[in-house]
Design an enzyme around this catalytic site. Structure first.
Site, PDB file in Angstrom:
ATOM      1  N   ASP A   8       0.806  -1.225   0.000  1.00 24.31           N
ATOM      2  CA  ASP A   8       0.000   0.000   0.000  1.00 24.31           C
ATOM      3  C   ASP A   8       0.847   1.288   0.000  1.00 24.31           C
ATOM      4  OD1 ASP A   8      -1.466  -2.252   0.913  1.00 24.31           O
ATOM      5  OD2 ASP A   8      -2.971  -0.970   1.860  1.00 24.31           O
ATOM      6  N   HIS A  68     -10.571   1.333  -0.102  1.00 23.33           N
ATOM      7  CA  HIS A  68     -10.647   2.766  -0.412  1.00 23.33           C
ATOM      8  C   HIS A  68     -10.641   3.036  -1.928  1.00 23.33           C
ATOM      9  CE1 HIS A  68     -10.277   3.784   3.765  1.00 23.33           C
ATOM     10  NE2 HIS A  68      -9.081   3.241   3.880  1.00 23.33           N
ATOM     11  N   HIS A 175      -3.317  -4.273   2.950  1.00 26.15           N
ATOM     12  CA  HIS A 175      -4.298  -3.563   3.794  1.00 26.15           C
ATOM     13  C   HIS A 175      -3.835  -3.286   5.213  1.00 26.15           C
ATOM     14  CE1 HIS A 175      -8.076  -2.074   5.458  1.00 26.15           C
ATOM     15  NE2 HIS A 175      -8.022  -2.991   6.384  1.00 26.15           N
ATOM     16  N   HIS A 177      -0.845  -2.770   6.355  1.00 23.59           N
ATOM     17  CA  HIS A 177       0.319  -1.871   6.341  1.00 23.59           C
ATOM     18  C   HIS A 177       1.483  -2.404   7.175  1.00 23.59           C
ATOM     19  CE1 HIS A 177      -1.928   2.014   4.898  1.00 23.59           C
ATOM     20  NE2 HIS A 177      -2.355   0.910   4.298  1.00 23.59           N
TER      21      HIS A 177
HETATM   22 FE   LIG Z   1      -4.046   0.513   2.889  1.00 26.42          FE
HETATM   23 FE   LIG Z   2      -7.214  -0.983   2.839  1.00 24.43          FE
END
Ligand SMILES: [Fe+2]
Ligand SMILES: [Fe+2]
Length: 255
Positions: A8, A68, A175, A177
């Site tokens: 991410d 997101h 997701h 992180h």
């Molecule tokens: Fe993320």
């Molecule tokens: Fe996410």
């Protein structure tokens, strides 16, 4: 063939890391194909067209997304216009964009599939059924199948990997992180890691300003999140693929 998967990318600090460093990483590690999760590239939530285009110009072949995906509406338009970016495949059928993409690299067809988990996340169709159907549909057209499973629970990610073992080349998680240290090859040849981590501010809490995040825990008051500043870390994995088989999966974490 070496495939780099980047975790991410968070905000401008994460994007800048990719803009400035990806070419050196590609060169140093002999990378042929780059996949990156870009769902946090705009100031933490979603991705703008400008940043998506600049990330692709910097050497990313496919951008994946997550919960997101549509925080910035322009992402939908971009995907509708054939831009190499995908959103989770288990979104409703009328959602803009596609949940998979086919690209060619060194004469091999690489399919990338993005899916979204359901445990501790908003309600959505089964990622297992959606990915399985997609794999069945594209298996004759793809030599290498990569799955970015964007999910919170470690158990759900492990379940996806074991469910797909032998049917896809790799299942990597995004997701949370936070990079996990459990990368491995499963018995039928599928590579797996629970989460490949994030690319964004190093001195932060998941990319967010640490003082704000700590204050929220201390006070239970909804102080507005802001991204942290300072140097970034780039987290990901490198897959070494020989023919159509993954020979190794290695973690990468560069500050
Ligand atoms: Fe993320
Ligand atoms: Fe996410």
């Amino acid at each position: 063939m070496k495939i780099l998967c980047i975790g991410d990318i968070v905000g401008t600090p994460g994007c800048e890391m990719v803009y400035t460093q990806l070419k050196y990483i590609v060169n140093d590690y002999g990378i042929d194909f780059v996949i990156a999760n870009g769902e946090n590239a705009a100031t933490g939530n979603g991705i703008t067209a400008e940043k998506a285009e600049k990330l692709v110009d910097s050497g990313i072949d496919v951008i994946t997304l997550g919960n997101h995906a549509f925080a910035k509406a322009e992402a939908g338009e971009l995907m509708s216009n054939g831009f190499p970016m995908i959103r989770p495949i288990n979104f409703p059928t009328k959602t803009l964009g596609s949940g998979f993409i086919l690209k060619e690299c060194q004469g091999k067809k690489i399919a990338v599939i993005n899916a979204l988990g359901r445990v501790y996340m908003n309600p959505i169709d089964s990622p297992f059924e959606a990915v399985s159907k997609c794999v069945d549909d594209i298996k004759d057209k793809a030599d290498i199948i990569v799955v970015d499973f964007h999910a919170e629970a470690t158990s759900e990610k492990a379940a996806m990997a074991w469910y797909l073992d032998g049917r896809v080349s790799v299942v990597f998680g995004t997701h949370t992180h936070v990079q996990t240290a459990d990368e491995r090859l499963l018995p039928n040849g599928t590579a797996f890691i629970t989460d490949i981590g994030m690319t964004g501010p190093y001195n932060s809490i998941l990319g967010v300003d640490k003082d704000i995040a700590v204050t929220r825990f201390l006070t239970l008051m909804n102080k507005r999140y802001e991204l942290a500043k300072g140097n970034s870390v780039l987290n990901g994995i490198i897959l070494d693929v020989e023919g159509v088989n993954v020979k190794s999966i290695k973690r990468l974490s560069l500050c």
